[in-house]
Motif scaffolding. Sequence first.
Motif, PDB file in Angstrom:
ATOM      1  N   GLY A  32     -25.837  36.673   6.393  1.00  0.00           N
ATOM      2  CA  GLY A  32     -25.920  37.960   5.784  1.00  0.00           C
ATOM      3  C   GLY A  32     -24.633  38.337   5.235  1.00  0.00           C
ATOM      4  O   GLY A  32     -24.374  39.272   4.382  1.00  0.00           O
ATOM      5  N   ILE A  33     -23.539  37.515   5.554  1.00  0.00           N
ATOM      6  CA  ILE A  33     -22.263  37.511   4.715  1.00  0.00           C
ATOM      7  C   ILE A  33     -22.203  37.347   3.286  1.00  0.00           C
ATOM      8  O   ILE A  33     -21.959  38.110   2.338  1.00  0.00           O
ATOM      9  CB  ILE A  33     -21.093  36.735   5.210  1.00  0.00           C
ATOM     10  CG1 ILE A  33     -20.820  37.184   6.669  1.00  0.00           C
ATOM     11  CG2 ILE A  33     -19.677  36.580   4.526  1.00  0.00           C
ATOM     12  CD1 ILE A  33     -19.796  36.087   7.732  1.00  0.00           C
ATOM     13  N   VAL A  34     -23.043  36.361   2.868  1.00  0.00           N
ATOM     14  CA  VAL A  34     -23.466  36.186   1.455  1.00  0.00           C
ATOM     15  C   VAL A  34     -24.083  37.373   0.673  1.00  0.00           C
ATOM     16  O   VAL A  34     -23.770  37.821  -0.172  1.00  0.00           O
ATOM     17  CB  VAL A  34     -24.369  34.908   1.316  1.00  0.00           C
ATOM     18  CG1 VAL A  34     -24.738  34.636  -0.047  1.00  0.00           C
ATOM     19  CG2 VAL A  34     -23.938  33.567   1.797  1.00  0.00           C
ATOM     20  N   GLY A  35     -25.124  38.020   1.461  1.00  0.00           N
ATOM     21  CA  GLY A  35     -25.969  39.042   1.052  1.00  0.00           C
ATOM     22  C   GLY A  35     -24.907  40.338   0.738  1.00  0.00           C
ATOM     23  O   GLY A  35     -24.875  40.927   0.009  1.00  0.00           O
ATOM     24  N   ILE A  36     -24.010  40.521   1.774  1.00  0.00           N
ATOM     25  CA  ILE A  36     -22.653  41.345   1.519  1.00  0.00           C
ATOM     26  C   ILE A  36     -22.071  41.227   0.355  1.00  0.00           C
ATOM     27  O   ILE A  36     -21.711  42.340  -0.340  1.00  0.00           O
ATOM     28  CB  ILE A  36     -22.015  41.745   2.813  1.00  0.00           C
ATOM     29  CG1 ILE A  36     -22.787  42.158   4.190  1.00  0.00           C
ATOM     30  CG2 ILE A  36     -20.763  42.676   2.662  1.00  0.00           C
ATOM     31  CD1 ILE A  36     -22.181  42.292   5.299  1.00  0.00           C
ATOM     32  N   VAL A  37     -21.347  40.116   0.129  1.00  0.00           N
ATOM     33  CA  VAL A  37     -20.567  39.600  -0.599  1.00  0.00           C
ATOM     34  C   VAL A  37     -21.592  39.906  -2.015  1.00  0.00           C
ATOM     35  O   VAL A  37     -20.840  40.323  -3.125  1.00  0.00           O
ATOM     36  CB  VAL A  37     -20.126  38.382  -0.462  1.00  0.00           C
ATOM     37  CG1 VAL A  37     -19.454  37.829  -1.964  1.00  0.00           C
ATOM     38  CG2 VAL A  37     -19.245  37.938   0.589  1.00  0.00           C
ATOM     39  N   LEU A  38     -22.610  39.619  -2.022  1.00  0.00           N
ATOM     40  CA  LEU A  38     -23.434  39.727  -3.352  1.00  0.00           C
ATOM     41  C   LEU A  38     -23.582  41.084  -3.872  1.00  0.00           C
ATOM     42  O   LEU A  38     -23.361  41.461  -5.042  1.00  0.00           O
ATOM     43  CB  LEU A  38     -24.865  38.959  -3.449  1.00  0.00           C
ATOM     44  CG  LEU A  38     -24.791  37.523  -3.443  1.00  0.00           C
ATOM     45  CD1 LEU A  38     -26.191  36.839  -3.232  1.00  0.00           C
ATOM     46  CD2 LEU A  38     -24.231  37.109  -4.862  1.00  0.00           C
ATOM     47  N   ILE A  39     -24.138  41.797  -2.676  1.00  0.00           N
ATOM     48  CA  ILE A  39     -24.129  43.547  -3.171  1.00  0.00           C
ATOM     49  C   ILE A  39     -22.637  43.942  -3.468  1.00  0.00           C
ATOM     50  O   ILE A  39     -22.883  44.795  -4.375  1.00  0.00           O
ATOM     51  CB  ILE A  39     -24.641  44.355  -1.722  1.00  0.00           C
ATOM     52  CG1 ILE A  39     -26.199  43.803  -1.414  1.00  0.00           C
ATOM     53  CG2 ILE A  39     -24.559  45.658  -1.931  1.00  0.00           C
ATOM     54  CD1 ILE A  39     -26.663  44.341  -0.225  1.00  0.00           C
ATOM     55  N   VAL A  40     -21.603  43.763  -2.923  1.00  0.00           N
ATOM     56  CA  VAL A  40     -20.271  44.312  -3.347  1.00  0.00           C
ATOM     57  C   VAL A  40     -19.904  43.894  -4.768  1.00  0.00           C
ATOM     58  O   VAL A  40     -19.661  44.640  -5.601  1.00  0.00           O
ATOM     59  CB  VAL A  40     -19.264  43.850  -2.279  1.00  0.00           C
ATOM     60  CG1 VAL A  40     -17.822  44.015  -2.828  1.00  0.00           C
ATOM     61  CG2 VAL A  40     -19.567  44.347  -0.898  1.00  0.00           C
ATOM     62  N   ALA A  41     -20.256  42.546  -5.011  1.00  0.00           N
ATOM     63  CA  ALA A  41     -20.120  42.042  -6.308  1.00  0.00           C
ATOM     64  C   ALA A  41     -20.779  42.668  -7.356  1.00  0.00           C
ATOM     65  O   ALA A  41     -20.316  43.392  -8.329  1.00  0.00           O
ATOM     66  CB  ALA A  41     -20.079  40.634  -6.463  1.00  0.00           C
ATOM     67  N   GLY A  42     -22.276  42.800  -7.044  1.00  0.00           N
ATOM     68  CA  GLY A  42     -23.009  43.269  -8.113  1.00  0.00           C
ATOM     69  C   GLY A  42     -22.733  45.049  -8.203  1.00  0.00           C
ATOM     70  O   GLY A  42     -22.663  45.572  -9.469  1.00  0.00           O
ATOM     71  N   THR A  43     -22.352  45.531  -7.170  1.00  0.00           N
ATOM     72  CA  THR A  43     -21.971  47.123  -7.384  1.00  0.00           C
ATOM     73  C   THR A  43     -20.710  47.202  -8.123  1.00  0.00           C
ATOM     74  O   THR A  43     -20.671  48.131  -8.824  1.00  0.00           O
ATOM     75  CB  THR A  43     -21.956  47.630  -5.899  1.00  0.00           C
ATOM     76  OG1 THR A  43     -22.953  47.588  -5.236  1.00  0.00           O
ATOM     77  CG2 THR A  43     -21.744  49.259  -6.188  1.00  0.00           C
TER      78      THR A  43
END
Length: 288
Positions: free
Chosen positions: A118-129
Amino acid sequence: MLGFLLAFGTAISEALKDVTSKFNLHHIDEYTAAFSLHLVQSILLAPIVIYLGPEELTSRFLWALLASSVLQLTVILLYFKAIKRSELSVTVPLITLTPLFMLLTSPIMIGEFPNALGIVGIVLIVAGTYISNLSPDQKNVFAPFVSLVKNQGSRYMLIVAFIWSITSNIDKIGVEETSPVFWAFTKDFLILFYLIPILIIKSRKPLRQINNRKWGLLFVGFFKSASVLTQMYAIQFILVAYVISIKRASSIFIILFAFFYLNEKQNFRNRMIGIITILAGLFIIAVS
C-alpha cells in the motif's frame, strides 16, 4: 473493493468540481466561490440529514467537529494566500504531498498504517500527481521544494497539505461517531457560518456574483457534495490514506479533459508519465 470504487468516485467528483470551479472563478472572486460551495452543499445535504433523523452527539464528535471546522477554515485562507502570492506552478504540486504526510498522522491519530504494498501505491500516486501538476516551463522538477526557502506562498501551500493530512483523519473520527452524511453536513454547515464575516469583508457585491453564476455554482456544489459523501463512505471500508491518495488521482481526469476539450497539449509527455504512474499506484492499492 467497494471502498476502492467509492474512493474512485471521489476522484471523479473532485475532478468535475475542479473543472466547473475553473469556469466560475473567471466571473466571481474566491471568497464568494468558497461560500457558495459550502452553501449549496449544506442545502443539498440538509434534506437527507432530516430524513435520516437525529444523531447522538458525543463529546468526541463535538471536539472533532470544532477541530475540523477551524482547520478547514485555516486551509481555505492559507490556500488563497498561497495562490495569490505565488505562481501555481510552484505551489499546486506541493498539495500532492498530503498522502505522504498521512503516513505519519494516520498511525498517530487513528491507528491506521498501510502495508508495504500500500505504501508503494501511495508513493506512486503522489509521484504521478506531482509530475502531472508541474508547469510545462518548469526546468527543475524539484523547483517547488526549492521555492520553500524563499517563497512564502509555497510555505503556505505546504502547511495546507499537512493540515489536510490531519483533517482527513478527523473525518474518520466524525464518521465513526455519527454517520457519513451527518458528519459531512455539520462540518460544512459550520464552516459556512465562519465564512460569512470573511465574505462581507473581502468580497464585493457577493449576492450579485452568486445570482449571476447561480447555475454554475449549483453544479460546483453538487459535485463537491458527491465528492464529500463518497469520501466519507469510502473511509468506512479502506484506510484513510488510501482514500486520499485515490482522491488525488482526480488529476487524471482533469488532464484528459484539458487535452480533449480545452486543447491544452503543452507538457503532454510529462503528464502522460504522471498518468501512467498514477494508474500503477491505483492498481497496487486495489490489489493490496
